[in-house]
Design an enzyme around this catalytic site. Structure first.
Site, short mmCIF file in Angstrom:
data_model
loop_
_atom_site.label_atom_id
_atom_site.label_comp_id
_atom_site.label_asym_id
_atom_site.label_seq_id
_atom_site.Cartn_x
_atom_site.Cartn_y
_atom_site.Cartn_z
N LEU A 7 10.99 -20.52 -4.48
CA LEU A 7 10.09 -19.62 -3.64
C LEU A 7 8.86 -19.72 -4.95
O LEU A 7 8.65 -19.46 -5.67
CB LEU A 7 10.89 -18.26 -4.03
CG LEU A 7 9.67 -17.48 -3.78
CD1 LEU A 7 9.82 -16.89 -2.30
CD2 LEU A 7 10.23 -15.79 -4.49
N ARG A 65 -5.28 -2.06 8.57
CA ARG A 65 -6.09 -2.98 8.33
C ARG A 65 -5.97 -4.00 7.21
O ARG A 65 -4.58 -4.06 6.90
CB ARG A 65 -7.51 -1.85 7.55
CG ARG A 65 -7.09 -1.61 6.82
CD ARG A 65 -8.33 -0.52 6.45
NE ARG A 65 -8.11 0.32 5.43
CZ ARG A 65 -8.21 1.71 5.13
NH1 ARG A 65 -8.20 2.25 6.63
NH2 ARG A 65 -7.36 2.33 4.44
N LEU A 66 -7.13 -5.15 7.75
CA LEU A 66 -6.35 -6.06 6.44
C LEU A 66 -6.62 -6.52 5.13
O LEU A 66 -6.66 -6.73 4.33
CB LEU A 66 -6.72 -7.83 6.96
CG LEU A 66 -6.35 -8.28 8.57
CD1 LEU A 66 -5.81 -9.38 8.57
CD2 LEU A 66 -4.48 -8.17 7.66
N GLU A 94 0.93 -13.22 12.48
CA GLU A 94 1.82 -12.36 13.59
C GLU A 94 1.44 -11.19 11.99
O GLU A 94 1.67 -10.98 10.90
CB GLU A 94 3.10 -12.45 13.64
CG GLU A 94 3.14 -13.32 14.58
CD GLU A 94 2.36 -13.15 15.81
OE1 GLU A 94 2.55 -12.13 16.61
OE2 GLU A 94 2.25 -14.31 16.56
N TRP A 102 2.72 8.03 -2.42
CA TRP A 102 4.23 8.61 -2.75
C TRP A 102 3.89 9.20 -4.38
O TRP A 102 5.01 9.62 -4.31
CB TRP A 102 4.79 6.61 -3.41
CG TRP A 102 6.07 7.12 -3.34
CD1 TRP A 102 7.44 6.82 -1.96
CD2 TRP A 102 7.18 7.08 -4.94
NE1 TRP A 102 8.43 6.95 -3.01
CE2 TRP A 102 7.90 7.20 -4.48
CE3 TRP A 102 5.95 7.20 -6.56
CZ2 TRP A 102 9.31 7.34 -5.49
CZ3 TRP A 102 7.55 7.27 -6.97
CH2 TRP A 102 8.78 7.60 -6.78
N ASP A 143 0.60 -1.50 -0.34
CA ASP A 143 -0.10 -0.02 0.67
C ASP A 143 1.32 0.71 -0.21
O ASP A 143 1.92 1.34 0.17
CB ASP A 143 -0.97 -0.19 1.16
CG ASP A 143 -2.32 0.92 1.08
OD1 ASP A 143 -2.83 1.14 -0.06
OD2 ASP A 143 -2.96 1.09 2.02
N TRP A 157 -11.60 -2.86 -9.07
CA TRP A 157 -11.74 -2.65 -9.58
C TRP A 157 -12.96 -1.23 -10.38
O TRP A 157 -12.71 -0.50 -10.96
CB TRP A 157 -12.55 -3.97 -10.46
CG TRP A 157 -12.21 -5.57 -11.07
CD1 TRP A 157 -11.85 -6.06 -10.40
CD2 TRP A 157 -10.93 -5.16 -11.96
NE1 TRP A 157 -11.24 -7.04 -10.53
CE2 TRP A 157 -10.90 -6.73 -11.61
CE3 TRP A 157 -10.99 -4.27 -13.04
CZ2 TRP A 157 -9.71 -7.11 -12.71
CZ3 TRP A 157 -9.36 -5.50 -14.02
CH2 TRP A 157 -9.46 -6.60 -13.93
N GLY A 207 -0.43 5.17 -4.38
CA GLY A 207 -0.19 6.84 -4.86
C GLY A 207 0.12 7.65 -4.32
O GLY A 207 0.37 8.50 -4.85
N HIS A 210 3.40 3.22 -9.05
CA HIS A 210 2.86 1.63 -8.91
C HIS A 210 4.49 1.34 -9.82
O HIS A 210 4.58 0.02 -9.72
CB HIS A 210 1.75 1.66 -9.94
CG HIS A 210 -0.19 2.17 -9.58
ND1 HIS A 210 0.04 1.70 -7.82
CD2 HIS A 210 -0.71 2.58 -9.99
CE1 HIS A 210 -1.56 1.54 -7.99
NE2 HIS A 210 -1.63 2.98 -9.13
C1 FPP Z 1 -3.05 -0.11 -3.22
O1 FPP Z 1 -2.06 1.01 -2.80
C2 FPP Z 1 -2.00 -0.57 -4.04
C3 FPP Z 1 -2.23 -0.75 -5.57
C4 FPP Z 1 -3.81 -0.77 -5.63
C5 FPP Z 1 -0.63 -1.57 -6.50
C6 FPP Z 1 0.04 -2.31 -5.78
C7 FPP Z 1 0.75 -2.46 -7.37
C8 FPP Z 1 2.35 -3.15 -7.37
C9 FPP Z 1 2.65 -2.37 -6.26
C10 FPP Z 1 2.80 -2.74 -8.39
C11 FPP Z 1 1.90 -3.73 -9.24
C12 FPP Z 1 2.41 -5.63 -9.10
C13 FPP Z 1 3.45 -6.03 -9.30
C14 FPP Z 1 3.09 -7.28 -9.12
C15 FPP Z 1 3.78 -6.16 -10.66
P1 FPP Z 1 -2.45 2.00 -3.99
O2 FPP Z 1 -0.66 2.30 -4.00
O3 FPP Z 1 -3.18 2.68 -4.36
O4 FPP Z 1 -1.59 3.77 -2.63
P2 FPP Z 1 -2.45 4.37 -2.31
O5 FPP Z 1 -3.04 4.16 -0.42
O6 FPP Z 1 -1.43 5.41 -1.66
O7 FPP Z 1 -3.58 5.27 -3.25
#
Ligand code: FPP
Length: 233
Positions: A113, A176-177, A189, A7, A2, A51, A5, A19
């Site tokens: 892995l 949160r999960l 954990e 960042w 997480d 989505w 976005g 991303h």
């Molecule tokens: C959730 O928070 C993160 C995602 C919806 C995308 C995660 C995707 C990647 C790390 C890259 C693609 C994956 C692979 C395996 C190549 P957010 O990034 O939307 O963050 P925010 O909560 O700050 O808006």
């Protein structure tokens, strides 16, 4: 994973750039996990709820997944990584589905892995799907109530024979999960890290592993019982 976005937004960049940086971290963390002899790693790349994001962002994420699968296929083969996608595959664009199937097939003999990529995944929906499979078997007369045991349910989940989650890490300070492996991680954990995913490093992984090591996992027993079971006879 997480915080991609946020960042990007913090730096005045489009979310898609966050991303992209996040995908680079995926590569680094996967290698770091393997170097630390971690056998199973599941990464939450895209939730069923994602989505609902703007089409442009969804498309950017799907493109990124394709790029990741294409660019990493050879190194995963060479490094002994077995890749598997978990989630509602029927919702994925054909190009993602085809690539995922190809990489799964080309890495399925690997065992250094086991890397699960959760894409279009939601734990509750996964449980519903598993239940539907069991009910279908029952309707055919192939399953009795007494056959429905923990092991069978776990096998029917998308994670299949992956062992229970030991350590679950969430970045970005959220605690949160969000539907991630709710059944598989029910004894895990939890470690919450304040950094955004693009800033996550192998040192952060080490810190999380140290934190994990420092905890006493009692699985319902008392600390005293555990100490007795560990002391030499
Ligand atoms: C959730 O928070 C993160 C995602 C919806 C995308 C995660 C995707 C990647 C790390 C890259 C693609 C994956 C692979 C395996 C190549 P957010 O990034 O939307 O963050 P925010 O909560 O700050 O808006």
């Amino acid at each position: 994973m997480d915080g991609n976005g946020r960042w990007a937004e913090q730096q005045g960049l489009p979310r898609a750039v966050g991303h992209e940086k996040g995908a680079e971290v995926v590569r680094a963390v996967t290698r770091a996990a393997k170097a630390r002899s971690i056998k199973h790693l599941t990464l939450f790349a895209f939730s069923s709820l994602n989505w609902g994001r703007p089409t442009q962002e969804v498309n950017a994420l799907m493109d990124l997944l394709c790029h990741f699968l294409e660019s990493q296929e050879q190194s995963m083969i060479e490094e002994g990584i077995c890749l598997r996608g978990i989630g509602e595959r029927s919702f994925l664009p054909q190009r993602v589905k085809s690539l995922l199937e190809r990489v799964e097939e080309n890495t399925n003999q690997n065992n250094e892995l086991f890397l699960n990529l959760a894409i279009s995944y939601d734990g509750r929906r996964d449980l519903v799907k598993a239940t539907q499979q069991l009910v279908a078997l029952a309707c055919q007369g192939l399953l009795l109530p007494a056959d429905v045991q923990e092991e069978l349910i776990m096998q029917k989940l998308a994670t299949g024979n992956t062992p229970d989650v030991d350590l679950l890490i969430r970045t970005s300070g959220e605690q949160r999960l969000s539907g991630f492996l709710p059944i598989e991680a029910c004894y895990a954990e939890l470690v919450f890290i304040d950094k955004l995913w693009p800033d996550f490093t192998s040192q952060d992984l080490d810190r999380a592993l140290d934190e994990f090591e420092s905890r006493q996992r009692r699985f319902g027993l008392t600390g005293h019982q555990l100490e007795l079971s560990m002391s030499p006879a």
